[in-house]
Scaffold this motif. Sequence first.
Motif, PDB file in Angstrom:
ATOM      1  N   ALA A 102      10.756  47.478   8.816  1.00  0.00           N
ATOM      2  CA  ALA A 102      11.040  46.301   9.646  1.00  0.00           C
ATOM      3  C   ALA A 102      12.518  46.241  10.005  1.00  0.00           C
ATOM      4  CB  ALA A 102      10.617  45.030   8.917  1.00  0.00           C
ATOM      5  N   THR A 285       9.312  39.993   9.659  1.00  0.00           N
ATOM      6  CA  THR A 285       7.966  40.123  10.208  1.00  0.00           C
ATOM      7  C   THR A 285       7.010  39.465   9.225  1.00  0.00           C
ATOM      8  OG1 THR A 285       7.413  42.240   9.135  1.00  0.00           O
ATOM      9  CG2 THR A 285       8.583  42.346  11.256  1.00  0.00           C
ATOM     10  N   THR A 288       6.016  41.984   6.436  1.00  0.00           N
ATOM     11  CA  THR A 288       7.063  42.329   5.471  1.00  0.00           C
ATOM     12  C   THR A 288       7.398  41.165   4.561  1.00  0.00           C
ATOM     13  OG1 THR A 288       8.023  44.036   6.872  1.00  0.00           O
ATOM     14  CG2 THR A 288       9.479  43.021   5.244  1.00  0.00           C
TER      15      THR A 288
END
Length: 314
Positions: A102, A285, A288
């Motif tokens: 990410a 995200t 994540t």
Amino acid sequence: MYKVLITRKLPGKWVHELSQEAEVELWEEDYPPPKSWIISRVADKEGILVTLTERVDREIIDSAKRLKVISTYSVGVDHIDVAYAKERNIKVTYTPEVLTDATADLIFGLLIAVARRIVEGDKVIRAGQWSLPWFPTYMLGKEVNHSTLGILGMGRIGQAVLKRAKGFDMRVIYHSRKRHEVEAEFVDLDTLLRESDFLVVTVDLNKETYHLLDYEKLSKLKRTAFLINASRGAVINQQDLVKILKENKIAGAALDVFEKEPIDKDDPLIQFPNVVLTPHLGSATVETRERMAEIAVKNLILSLKGERPLYEVT
């Protein structure tokens, strides 16, 4: 049941999962808890789960008479006095690896955004300033393909950035504390600064890297170079960076982290159209952040049970 303190709300189901194993006290607000709140509640806690915005220093550790584990919802641990925790026989756990992709994605997004002036273009349209049709010299940017990418730090995130750079046929050079078996050329720091078209910073923050990139070092970059930082803000001397930008000594910068967060509304960095700024979105995200919560909670539970956590700071 174990007694646990959590200093921030976490995404997903993991606080609920932890409540099945422990008595949980949680700070419910979106802003960080004051240090006094932590100290007033940590005395009887065996575990504490913190984020990078809460500094766990000697005063907090000394206030926690029963503490067995500090679990941080982050890959960095510069906000924790790890040495003193270990002296007190307190485990420190963290959440590496899961946020690598990410963060690397964001770094490349920042790189392309500042190189191709994407944010500038968006602002022009929203401000109603796109008054002329297309013409050959309008808002020219820097080509990413085949350019030289310099990576300062070749850990997990640095290697993930390298992987993405290969898709753009970039020449990649790097400087790190040690050499790595990677498809990139190891160079000294001066060479990295002189030859990079894009300099990406991925080092940890520690005594050696604090203000590593000061005025002297930043001055060694090409005038056509761009600086991208998604590691820790204090790796760059922010006042020196502002001076470099004012003197047009580099082409621009893209920053996801800052010495002070949130940055002030009148921070001089905001005035530069060739600087892209994002509010610490490296790992932001859904997938994540939920995985980070899972790891942080599992690290906590396993440590409280006397078992080996998934990731312990050694």
